[in-house]
Enzyme design. Structure first.
Site, PDB file in Angstrom:
ATOM      1  N   GLY A  33      40.355  40.878  39.162  1.00 53.63           N
ATOM      2  CA  GLY A  33      39.615  39.880  39.020  1.00 53.63           C
ATOM      3  C   GLY A  33      39.656  39.478  37.314  1.00 53.63           C
ATOM      4  CB  CYS A  34      36.758  38.151  35.366  1.00 55.74           C
ATOM      5  SG  CYS A  34      36.429  37.852  33.771  1.00 55.74           S
TER       6      CYS A  34
END
Length: 201
Positions: A33-34
């Site tokens: 993810g991020c």
């Protein structure tokens, strides 16, 4: 006798390959993810020498954040880690990786949805591939989660650095980073998955 000689040769070359693979410094590449949040998880580990946010796994050469975030380049937001294998092992890095993602989500991670936010392990050599597959199988067989483990395991390819403002974002912009992390529900979901006592995120 021939079988014994073959076995010894196989063991010898396996050892040589492992020794070459774990030369210092070594690299590991993860998508969770991020990449801001993945940086903060790995930077504090003894033996981690450097973390770089970037893009990998897609089609476009030297993509921009706008292109990747559009979801059409095939790239993942990823973190490339340079580490000292004499101080921290790839197996330990895998453990930290798993405890910082939702391995049951194949649509992204937490509030970030789209192919660019999916989780993946990008192995750099056969020993990393073996350990990554082993760790994924162990997690699946543990029956900790009722859902199947969706994290992909892929061969590492070109890694493109993200723009400078993304590097060490959590350090340069601590308030906005904490606000994003809280509103995204990352820690809340990680607590549900791994327990609030988790100390490796």
């Amino acid at each position: 006798m021939k079988r014994l000689i073959v076995l010894i040769l196989v063991m010898f070359f396996s050892f040589i390959n492992y020794a070459q693979a774990e030369q210092s410094p070594a690299k590991a590449t993860f998508a969770g993810g991020c990449f801001w949040c993945m940086e903060s998880a790995f930077d504090k580990l003894p033996g981690v020498l450097e973390t770089l946010s970037g893009y990998t796994g897609g089609r476009n050469k030297d993509p921009s954040y706008e292109q990747v975030s559009g979801g059409w380049t095939g790239h993942y937001e990823a973190l490339q880690i340079t580490y000292d294998p004499e101080k921290i092992s790839y197996r330990q890095l895998l453990q930290v990786f798993w405890h910082n993602i939702d391995p049951t989500d194949d649509e992204g991670q937490f509030c970030d949805k789209g192919p660019q936010y999916r989780s993946a392990i990008f192995y750099h050599h056969d020993e990393q591939k073996r350990l990554a597959l082993e760790s994924k199988n162990n997690l699946q067989n543990s029956q900790k989660f009722p859902e199947p483990i969706k994290t992909a395991i892929k061969a590492a390819g070109p890694f493109y650095l993200a723009e400078p403002y993304h590097q060490n974002y959590y350090r340069k912009n601590p308030l906005s980073y904490q606000f994003y992390r809280y509103t995204c529900g990352r820690d809340r979901r990680l607590n549900e998955l791994w327990g609030e006592s988790n100390d490796i995120r």
